[in-house]
Each structure stands twice: as C-alpha cells, then as structure tokens.
Design a protein around this motif. Structure first.
Motif, PDB file in Angstrom:
ATOM      1  N   MET A 117       0.818  -1.217   0.000  1.00 33.86           N
ATOM      2  CA  MET A 117       0.000   0.000   0.000  1.00 33.86           C
ATOM      3  C   MET A 117       0.851   1.267   0.000  1.00 33.86           C
ATOM      4  O   MET A 117       0.450   2.291  -0.558  1.00 33.86           O
ATOM      5  N   GLU A 118       2.042   1.199   0.597  1.00 33.45           N
ATOM      6  CA  GLU A 118       2.926   2.367   0.628  1.00 33.45           C
ATOM      7  C   GLU A 118       3.276   2.832  -0.786  1.00 33.45           C
ATOM      8  O   GLU A 118       3.265   4.028  -1.077  1.00 33.45           O
ATOM      9  N   VAL A 119       3.572   1.882  -1.670  1.00 35.22           N
ATOM     10  CA  VAL A 119       3.918   2.229  -3.051  1.00 35.22           C
ATOM     11  C   VAL A 119       2.731   2.892  -3.743  1.00 35.22           C
ATOM     12  O   VAL A 119       2.874   3.911  -4.425  1.00 35.22           O
ATOM     13  N   PRO A 125      -2.258   8.910  -4.778  1.00 33.79           N
ATOM     14  CA  PRO A 125      -2.929   9.293  -3.530  1.00 33.79           C
ATOM     15  C   PRO A 125      -4.361   8.774  -3.510  1.00 33.79           C
ATOM     16  O   PRO A 125      -5.169   9.090  -4.380  1.00 33.79           O
ATOM     17  N   ALA A 126      -4.635   7.947  -2.540  1.00 36.75           N
ATOM     18  CA  ALA A 126      -5.956   7.299  -2.508  1.00 36.75           C
ATOM     19  C   ALA A 126      -6.344   7.010  -1.070  1.00 36.75           C
ATOM     20  O   ALA A 126      -5.515   7.005  -0.164  1.00 36.75           O
ATOM     21  N   GLN A 127      -7.602   6.750  -0.887  1.00 37.06           N
ATOM     22  CA  GLN A 127      -8.093   6.365   0.425  1.00 37.06           C
ATOM     23  C   GLN A 127      -7.538   4.986   0.787  1.00 37.06           C
ATOM     24  O   GLN A 127      -7.208   4.176  -0.078  1.00 37.06           O
ATOM     25  N   GLN A 128      -7.468   4.731   2.091  1.00 35.83           N
ATOM     26  CA  GLN A 128      -6.872   3.501   2.597  1.00 35.83           C
ATOM     27  C   GLN A 128      -7.541   2.262   2.011  1.00 35.83           C
ATOM     28  O   GLN A 128      -6.863   1.306   1.626  1.00 35.83           O
ATOM     29  N   ALA A 171       6.157  -4.232  -7.597  1.00 34.60           N
ATOM     30  CA  ALA A 171       6.593  -3.613  -8.849  1.00 34.60           C
ATOM     31  C   ALA A 171       5.423  -3.307  -9.777  1.00 34.60           C
ATOM     32  O   ALA A 171       5.490  -2.391 -10.598  1.00 34.60           O
ATOM     33  N   LEU A 172       4.322  -4.065  -9.636  1.00 31.46           N
ATOM     34  CA  LEU A 172       3.169  -3.914 -10.527  1.00 31.46           C
ATOM     35  C   LEU A 172       2.048  -3.049  -9.941  1.00 31.46           C
ATOM     36  O   LEU A 172       1.059  -2.790 -10.628  1.00 31.46           O
ATOM     37  N   MET A 173       2.209  -2.599  -8.717  1.00 35.08           N
ATOM     38  CA  MET A 173       1.121  -1.918  -8.026  1.00 35.08           C
ATOM     39  C   MET A 173       0.579  -0.705  -8.793  1.00 35.08           C
ATOM     40  O   MET A 173      -0.617  -0.422  -8.768  1.00 35.08           O
ATOM     41  N   CYS A 174       1.450   0.025  -9.475  1.00 31.98           N
ATOM     42  CA  CYS A 174       1.026   1.268 -10.130  1.00 31.98           C
ATOM     43  C   CYS A 174       0.926   1.135 -11.641  1.00 31.98           C
ATOM     44  O   CYS A 174       1.012   2.133 -12.370  1.00 31.98           O
TER      45      CYS A 174
END
Length: 329
Positions: A117-119, A125-128, A171-174
C-alpha cells in the motif's frame, strides 16, 4: 516495432566509480532499446556490468559514481537529465523494479500489506480502502492465495518464492510500462525459479509490459527472451534476436559462453565443457581496443584499436569478424 517509440532507449551509457588506483569503469558505451511487449535479456558473467547498467537507468548508483550517456529516454522522455523529483515519480510507478534477493528488498519491520500500500499511496494518492483493495488484487494476480491473511504477515513468515512474488506485486502496483528484473531467481531453488519466470512472462503478456531481465543463465534467456544483449567487461559485445543468437553467435566471447554450457542431449558422449582461457581485464582506467583481445583466438593487431558496436542486419556486434544475421521469422 522499429517505427514505434521504444519504451526505453539507452545510448552510450558510461558509469565510473572512485578507486584508490583510479576510476573504475564497470559500464562502458552501453546502448540498447526495449519496446512494448518485448523481453530483453542482458546476459554475461558476474561483474560484467549487467546490474550496474540497470541501476544507472534510474540513477540508483552508489556514492561517488558518475553517470554519462548520449541518451536515456523513457517513452520518449529524457530521463538522463531529469530531476531527482521526476525520477522518484518514475521509479516504482512507471518503471517497476524486481531485485534479486527478496528478503533484503523487503522491509522486515513492515507487513506485506503495508509495503504494497505504501507504493500505491506514494504514486496514487488514494483512500486507505482503495489502496488495500489494489494490494489484495495484486497478490492474487501474482498467484498468492488468501491475500487478506498474507497482507498481515511479515517477510520472514513467507517462503523465498512467496517473497519474490510479493516483490513482483509491489513492482506492478502502479501499472508500470516496464519492469526491470535483476536476477530475480538467483536465491530460489530450480522449481521455484521456473514458476517465477513463467509468472513474469505471463504478467508481461497480460499487461503489455516491456521486460528487462538481467541474468547470467543463458538457459533462462533462451526460454524467455525476445532479444539477447551480451555484456563483457562493462561493454555490450553483441545484440541479436534470441533465435538468431543461439543459432549463430557472432562475438568470440558469446561463442565461448555457449560452449561452456553442458549438453542436454543425454547421449553419453562425455564431451568436455569448453573453457575461455585467461582472465577478465582490469576495469580501472581507459581501455584500449577490444576488451576480449587477450583471451580471443581470433585477435589481430587491428583489434588494439577502438571497436564500435556495429550493425549487422538483425543484430549488432563489437568485433571485426562479425557477420550479418539472417532474417528470422
């Protein structure tokens, strides 16, 4: 493919490091392109400059290192001269990194969920709850079941294979356009290595990524690469489509590498493995002529002069004796 803008274009990349005897040059005049949906493997023995070249793309270099290049462009954008702020926006966002030792790549004091979630929160920028949903989905995408349970665990609680899957998920989160995977299977056993490689290729095809895979294992490169880039003593000595490279390697060093591979024929012939004589030259100071000169059976006096990487049709080679590749389907 040749008419589209490469995802990554590198031209004449040099890296030098301070040393008591002078500057060390672990990367010299490195050039290559990677296109969307393509897997490029950089191969060569340990210390040849593979990882340093990859780290230099995003300027992730040790203190005292100097980086020079004619061009480093990502999707047409100049990132050679980009600010550190812009590079932070690209790292982990548009270009994902998979490091070779997942236990040191992950923070032992944070849960898997916190690191995923940190990445996402850094770049999106998003809600938790949105970041958590994305993290759980990515764990499923990389083949980790029970994502809610895994999110609460720490790296030491996972096996090596699961840790590497987590690193890939990060690595794929975004939704990057490119993944750089630096020896991603080195610390894993053979069965898990095969699973991680299959996963990387499947994800590349599923998301249309460009994949830069760094490996010393030519057998791995033969199975997954679209194109091979061979490095020796900090230089690219040969580039070619995979099929053409393994059918007809041009550079004497590339032929030597292939000759060192054990045969899988199982015919009991007992042929001895080839050995490349001599040792790798010093990387301190400027190098004169071909880096492979002292070890090459085909060397001649003209090899003492600077030899550029020259085009030979479907590939390129840094050798006076390279011949054109035939077209491959």
């Amino acid at each position: 493919m040749s008419n589209e803008v490469p995802v990554l274009s590198v031209r004449n990349l040099d890296v030098s490091l301070p040393h008591k005897a002078g500057r060390v040059h672990p990367v010299r005049d490195v050039s290559f392109d990677i296109h969307r949906g393509e897997t490029v493997c950089i191969v060569g023995e340990s210390g040849c400059g593979k990882s340093m070249s990859a780290m230099a793309i995003l300027n992730l270099l040790p203190p005292g290192a100097e980086r020079r290049a004619g061009e480093i462009a990502f999707l047409g954008e100049d990132i050679l001269n980009a600010s550190e702020k812009r590079l932070r926006d690209i790292r982990g966002n548009r270009i994902g990194m998979v490091f070779q030792e997942p236990l040191t790549a992950l923070n032992p004091s944070l849960t898997i969920g916190e690191q995923l979630m940190e990445v996402f929160r850094r770049h999106r920028p998003a809600q938790q709850h949105l970041a958590r949903a994305r993290a759980e989905d990515m764990l499923l995408q990389v083949g980790i079941p029970d994502p809610k349970e895994r999110m609460a665990q720490y790296p030491y609680q996972l096996s090596g294979g699961l840790r590497q899957r987590v690193v890939i998920a990060i690595a794929l989160m975004c939704e990057p356009a490119m993944i750089i995977a630096d020896e991603p299977t080195t610390a894993l056993d053979v069965t898990i290595q095969a699973q991680i490689l299959r996963l990387l290729i499947d994800l590349k095809e599923r998301f249309g990524l460009a994949l830069l895979l760094i490996t010393h294992d030519l057998a791995v490169a033969s199975r997954v690469a679209d194109r091979i880039v061979v490095m020796y003593a900090g230089e690219v000595v040969e580039q070619a489509p995979t099929q053409a490279f393994f059918a007809h390697p041009n550079h004497p060093y590339a032929r030597g590498l292939l000759g060192c591979l054990p045969s899988a024929s199982g015919d009991g012939s007992g042929n001895k493995l080839q050995v490349i004589p001599g040792t790798v030259p010093s990387l301190i100071g400027e190098m004169q002529g071909c880096a492979f000169f002292e070890r090459c059976s085909e060397s001649e006096p003209s090899c003492r002069t600077r030899i550029p990487l020259r085009d030979i049709g479907h590939g390129s080679v840094r050798c006076l004796h390279g011949q054109a590749y035939e077209a491959t389907p």
